[in-house]
Design an enzyme around this catalytic site. Structure first.
Site, PDB file in Angstrom:
ATOM      1  N   HIS A  33      12.281  -0.557  -1.304  1.00  0.00           N
ATOM      2  CA  HIS A  33      11.503  -1.319  -2.224  1.00  0.00           C
ATOM      3  C   HIS A  33      12.522  -2.566  -2.632  1.00  0.00           C
ATOM      4  O   HIS A  33      11.682  -3.477  -3.078  1.00  0.00           O
ATOM      5  CB  HIS A  33      11.323  -0.306  -3.595  1.00  0.00           C
ATOM      6  CG  HIS A  33      10.148   0.388  -3.401  1.00  0.00           C
ATOM      7  ND1 HIS A  33      10.115   1.610  -3.096  1.00  0.00           N
ATOM      8  CD2 HIS A  33       8.797   0.039  -3.266  1.00  0.00           C
ATOM      9  CE1 HIS A  33       8.532   2.113  -2.966  1.00  0.00           C
ATOM     10  NE2 HIS A  33       7.980   1.048  -3.151  1.00  0.00           N
ATOM     11  N   ARG A  93       1.745  -3.183  -7.233  1.00  0.00           N
ATOM     12  CA  ARG A  93       2.785  -1.939  -7.423  1.00  0.00           C
ATOM     13  C   ARG A  93       3.180  -1.980  -8.806  1.00  0.00           C
ATOM     14  O   ARG A  93       4.149  -2.407  -9.254  1.00  0.00           O
ATOM     15  CB  ARG A  93       3.921  -2.146  -6.554  1.00  0.00           C
ATOM     16  CG  ARG A  93       3.768  -2.055  -5.060  1.00  0.00           C
ATOM     17  CD  ARG A  93       4.777  -2.175  -4.177  1.00  0.00           C
ATOM     18  NE  ARG A  93       4.643  -1.803  -2.936  1.00  0.00           N
ATOM     19  CZ  ARG A  93       4.940  -2.431  -1.752  1.00  0.00           C
ATOM     20  NH1 ARG A  93       4.539  -3.552  -1.663  1.00  0.00           N
ATOM     21  NH2 ARG A  93       4.605  -1.907  -0.683  1.00  0.00           N
ATOM     22  N   ARG A 138      -2.323   0.167  -8.377  1.00  0.00           N
ATOM     23  CA  ARG A 138      -1.825   1.439  -8.051  1.00  0.00           C
ATOM     24  C   ARG A 138      -1.142   2.121  -9.434  1.00  0.00           C
ATOM     25  O   ARG A 138      -0.362   1.451  -9.932  1.00  0.00           O
ATOM     26  CB  ARG A 138      -1.130   1.257  -6.982  1.00  0.00           C
ATOM     27  CG  ARG A 138      -0.245   2.839  -6.373  1.00  0.00           C
ATOM     28  CD  ARG A 138       0.742   2.549  -5.218  1.00  0.00           C
ATOM     29  NE  ARG A 138       1.817   1.961  -5.523  1.00  0.00           N
ATOM     30  CZ  ARG A 138       2.711   1.909  -4.729  1.00  0.00           C
ATOM     31  NH1 ARG A 138       2.505   2.210  -3.352  1.00  0.00           N
ATOM     32  NH2 ARG A 138       3.881   1.177  -4.780  1.00  0.00           N
ATOM     33  N   GLU A 192      -0.338   8.288   2.519  1.00  0.00           N
ATOM     34  CA  GLU A 192       0.943   8.120   2.985  1.00  0.00           C
ATOM     35  C   GLU A 192       1.593   9.309   3.278  1.00  0.00           C
ATOM     36  O   GLU A 192       2.878   9.365   3.626  1.00  0.00           O
ATOM     37  CB  GLU A 192       1.494   7.364   1.938  1.00  0.00           C
ATOM     38  CG  GLU A 192       1.337   7.490   0.513  1.00  0.00           C
ATOM     39  CD  GLU A 192       1.760   6.539  -0.342  1.00  0.00           C
ATOM     40  OE1 GLU A 192       2.358   5.429  -0.054  1.00  0.00           O
ATOM     41  OE2 GLU A 192       1.465   6.651  -1.685  1.00  0.00           O
ATOM     42  N   ASN A 234       4.030   2.398   5.177  1.00  0.00           N
ATOM     43  CA  ASN A 234       5.502   2.506   4.798  1.00  0.00           C
ATOM     44  C   ASN A 234       6.194   4.013   4.626  1.00  0.00           C
ATOM     45  O   ASN A 234       7.099   4.401   5.294  1.00  0.00           O
ATOM     46  CB  ASN A 234       6.058   1.646   3.525  1.00  0.00           C
ATOM     47  CG  ASN A 234       5.769   0.253   3.890  1.00  0.00           C
ATOM     48  OD1 ASN A 234       5.376  -0.279   4.713  1.00  0.00           O
ATOM     49  ND2 ASN A 234       5.682  -0.403   2.562  1.00  0.00           N
ATOM     50  N   ASP A 235       5.222   4.708   4.046  1.00  0.00           N
ATOM     51  CA  ASP A 235       5.588   6.138   3.588  1.00  0.00           C
ATOM     52  C   ASP A 235       5.116   7.163   4.478  1.00  0.00           C
ATOM     53  O   ASP A 235       5.578   7.967   4.981  1.00  0.00           O
ATOM     54  CB  ASP A 235       5.071   6.764   2.170  1.00  0.00           C
ATOM     55  CG  ASP A 235       6.258   6.124   1.041  1.00  0.00           C
ATOM     56  OD1 ASP A 235       7.167   6.237   1.201  1.00  0.00           O
ATOM     57  OD2 ASP A 235       5.544   5.625   0.201  1.00  0.00           O
ATOM     58  N   ARG A 253      12.965   6.058   4.559  1.00  0.00           N
ATOM     59  CA  ARG A 253      12.774   4.525   4.861  1.00  0.00           C
ATOM     60  C   ARG A 253      13.745   3.601   4.299  1.00  0.00           C
ATOM     61  O   ARG A 253      13.904   2.422   4.902  1.00  0.00           O
ATOM     62  CB  ARG A 253      11.428   4.069   4.342  1.00  0.00           C
ATOM     63  CG  ARG A 253      11.387   4.287   2.692  1.00  0.00           C
ATOM     64  CD  ARG A 253      10.066   4.223   2.353  1.00  0.00           C
ATOM     65  NE  ARG A 253       9.695   2.720   1.799  1.00  0.00           N
ATOM     66  CZ  ARG A 253       8.506   2.787   1.091  1.00  0.00           C
ATOM     67  NH1 ARG A 253       7.693   3.496   0.793  1.00  0.00           N
ATOM     68  NH2 ARG A 253       8.429   1.456   0.600  1.00  0.00           N
ATOM     69  N   CYS A 257      -2.051  -1.008   3.634  1.00  0.00           N
ATOM     70  CA  CYS A 257      -1.001  -2.078   2.687  1.00  0.00           C
ATOM     71  C   CYS A 257       0.147  -1.792   3.078  1.00  0.00           C
ATOM     72  O   CYS A 257       0.980  -2.154   2.132  1.00  0.00           O
ATOM     73  CB  CYS A 257      -1.584  -1.971   1.390  1.00  0.00           C
ATOM     74  SG  CYS A 257      -1.375   0.019   0.769  1.00  0.00           S
TER      75      CYS A 257
HETATM   76  C1  PEP Z   1       3.515   2.258   1.575  1.00  0.00           C
HETATM   77  O1  PEP Z   1       4.161   3.357   1.314  1.00  0.00           O
HETATM   78  O2  PEP Z   1       3.107   1.758   2.771  1.00  0.00           O
HETATM   79  C2  PEP Z   1       3.028   1.434   0.478  1.00  0.00           C
HETATM   80  C3  PEP Z   1       2.130   0.436   0.525  1.00  0.00           C
HETATM   81  O3  PEP Z   1       3.650   1.689  -0.854  1.00  0.00           O
HETATM   82  P1  PEP Z   1       5.186   1.440  -1.320  1.00  0.00           P
HETATM   83  O4  PEP Z   1       5.733   0.633  -0.130  1.00  0.00           O
HETATM   84  O5  PEP Z   1       5.301   1.021  -2.516  1.00  0.00           O
HETATM   85  O6  PEP Z   1       5.670   3.006  -1.164  1.00  0.00           O
HETATM   86 MG    MG Z   2       4.236   4.137  -0.646  1.00  0.00          MG
END
Ligand code: PEP
Ligand code: MG
Length: 574
Positions: free
Chosen positions: A196, A303, A339, A438, A461-462, A472, A509
């Site tokens: 993040h 977010r 979200r 995710e 990402n998750d 990550r 996303c």
């Molecule tokens: C993800 O997990 O891909 C996502 C978009 O949310 P974040 O990166 O905020 O966990």
């Molecule tokens: Mg995420």
């Protein structure tokens, strides 16, 4: 003193851009504490500053205590009793005062030093309950430092000119706070591209590089520094030629940005006319200028946890949530997907909600925390359903692992909307509800989930982190973090097909949406609604124009049959 010689260091790119400024090293991860000699004449003023900071911190603690008391009752609020006692304890403040007097140092350094010494002593206590009280001391230290650092000096904003911040690691909170000040570049030892902190740096358009070793030991005497975020390089004490070449590259990039922004009015589509919707991921409201400038069709992911980060340790009020959502709706060209709170176990959640996790990523994160702490999140939900009456607002749930998560949330939302109705407040109860995909269980159950929601949003990402069991943000396992892993691609295909079968839109996303290298594969997987950092939209649009959808589908089929990420990568390069 001999002039310092040029040092060139290389790291990995986390956020593109060019930054030139004076290098400073953030002494420790939580708060920037630097040792400053104040001289004998500065001691009295420094003692006064300490006294005021203690007073203000006492007020902060009392305020937080009463707020926590209202939300969770007296028993939990009692946690703050220990904080009050430490602040009132003359042994603690006395030791800090002595350090200021005897060493003629700034209050921050004295607090940091005394707290570190006491913490070490706490750590040696055999009795576990007593030993754990060391945490109270660290909490108080943090509160106190925050007051001091936010005071008249010692903040980076008090150092004139542009700064390049070097640190072992930065939290998203620190990145946000510093990025909004005069910081024009970040260089960290630890940090992943999908962390993040990196996402925030990109949101603020501040270059960030990671994986540079030995930062603490660098000679930073009056060091000028150049950071090239794309190349992943840091140059300290640059020569005139370095500066000239750096400025030329920065100017070329600015020119490219300007020319790409001209694409803002064109829609995203492939060479054979397949339409791909391009939306923006937004963390903070100031990004909305970029959202418009780069032609996003809407906000595909807001977010919202960043509002909590900004307000921490206070919890944002309903009106604050409402104001931000109204601003996003007003500024966005299309729908705004908000979200619900998605943090857990990390610093903000710890301070604000007193959540301690051994394994934060697998703990009370996202929707789990919202459902477990309904009283805290009621304000956010009330604001969301009120804002939904103002425009096309859609709600997205993070970390959904099962259908029960959605069902429980719906019940909670119904309860909130019933309250709003009985209070006569304008709201909209039937705005679209979506689930983030995710967690592998959600991807595997996408068919069933699709029956319970209005849309699905894949967060790669998750999804990559949980499918491959790779943190990550952990630099040491960065090579294992492989978005192109065939296992991930199979989940993407499954979710895309589940959405198509159920007639439920599927968006994506995660950060991969920003990379033009991924565009063909995503089109081939049938994913045609992407949300990304706004600045990436033009380059993705350009890439789309070169893609033919039939070839993209054939490519996706071949990628899905691969045995490794490496094989997929080779196919994509070809
Ligand atoms: C993800 O997990 O891909 C996502 C978009 O949310 P974040 O990166 O905020 O966990
Ligand atoms: Mg995420």
């Amino acid at each position: 003193m001999s002039p310092a010689s040029v040092r060139q260091l290389r790291g990995r790119s986390l956020a593109q851009g060019f930054g030139r400024g004076a290098a400073i090293y953030l002494q420790h991860r939580e708060m920037e504490v630097t040792r400053i000699s104040i001289g004998a004449d500065g001691v009295a003023a420094e003692l006064e500053r300490l006294r005021r900071a203690i007073e203000e911190t006492q007020k902060d603690v009392a305020k937080t205590r009463s707020r926590i008391g209202e939300l969770f009752g007296e028993e939990i609020a009692g946690i703050f009793e220990a904080h009050r006692l430490i602040l009132e304890d003359s042994a603690f403040s006395g030791a800090v005062e002595t350090a200021i007097r005897e060493q003629a140092v700034n209050a921050e350094w004295a607090v940091h030093q005394v707290s570190r010494d006491l913490s070490e002593r706490f750590a040696q206590i055999e009795d576990e309950t007593l030993r754990e009280r060391g945490q109270d001391l660290r909490d108080v230290t943090r509160y106190l430092l925050r007051r001091l650092v936010g005071g008249e000096h010692q903040d980076v904003s008090d150092i004139d000119g542009d700064l390049i911040v070097l640190a072992d690691e930065l939290t998203p909170e620190e990145t946000l706070r510093l990025g909004r000040q005069d910081v024009v570049g970040f260089v960290v030892e630890k940090g992943g591209r999908n962390s993040h902190s990196a996402i925030v740096a990109r949101a603020l358009s501040v270059p960030m590089i990671a994986g540079v070793r030995g930062l603490e030991d660098l000679d930073l005497r009056r060091a000028e520094a150049l950071v090239d975020g794309a190349a992943g390089t840091l140059v300290l004490h640059p020569s005139a030629e370095h500066v000239e070449e750096f400025e030329a590259r920065a100017a070329a990039r600015a020119e490219l940005d300007r020319s790409q922004a001209e694409l803002a009015h064109e829609v995203g589509k492939t060479s054979d006319g397949v339409r791909v919707e391009l939306h923006a991921n937004v963390e903070v409201a100031e990004e909305m200028a970029d959202v418009r400038r780069f032609g996003a069709e809407g906000v595909g992911l807001y977010r919202s946890e960043f509002l909590y980060i900004e307000r921490s340790p206070e919890v944002p009020t309903e009106e604050e949530h409402l104001a931000v959502l109204a601003e996003l709706l007003k500024a966005s060209a299309g729908p705004v997907v908000v979200r619900t709170f998605d943090l857990g176990g990390r610093k903000v959640a710890q301070e604000m909600l007193q959540v301690e996790e051994r394994n934060p990523s697998l703990g009370q994160r996202g929707i789990r925390l919202t459902l477990a702490r309904r009283e805290t999140f009621r304000a956010q939900l009330r604001a969301i359903y009120r804002a939904a009456a103002l425009g096309d607002l859609r709600v997205l749930l993070p970390m959904v692992g099962s259908i029960e998560d959605v069902v429980s949330f719906r019940r909670f939302a119904e309860e909130v909307c019933t309250d709003l109705a009985s209070e006569g407040l304008t709201h909209r109860a039937d705005c679209a509800l979506g689930a983030m995909i995710e967690v592998p269980s959600a991807a595997l159950m996408a068919n069933e989930l699709a029956r319970h929601v209005d849309f699905l949003a894949i967060g790669t990402n998750d999804l990559v982190q949980y499918t491959l069991a790779v943190d990550r943000s952990n630099e040491t396992v960065a090579d294992y973090y492989q978005p192109l892993h065939p296992a991930v691609l199979r989940l993407l295909r499954a979710v895309s097909e589940a959405g198509a079968q159920a007639g439920v839109p599927v968006s994506l996303c995660g950060e991969i949406a920003s990379s033009p290298e991924w565009s063909e594969l995503l089109v081939g997987l049938g994913l045609t609604n992407w949300s990304m950092s706004p600045r990436s939209i033009p380059q993705v649009k350009l890439r789309l124009r070169q893609i033919d959808s039939a070839s993209a589908r054939a490519l996706a089929d071949r990628c899905l049959a691969c045995e490794s990420s490496l094989e997929v990568e080779k196919l994509l390069r070809r």
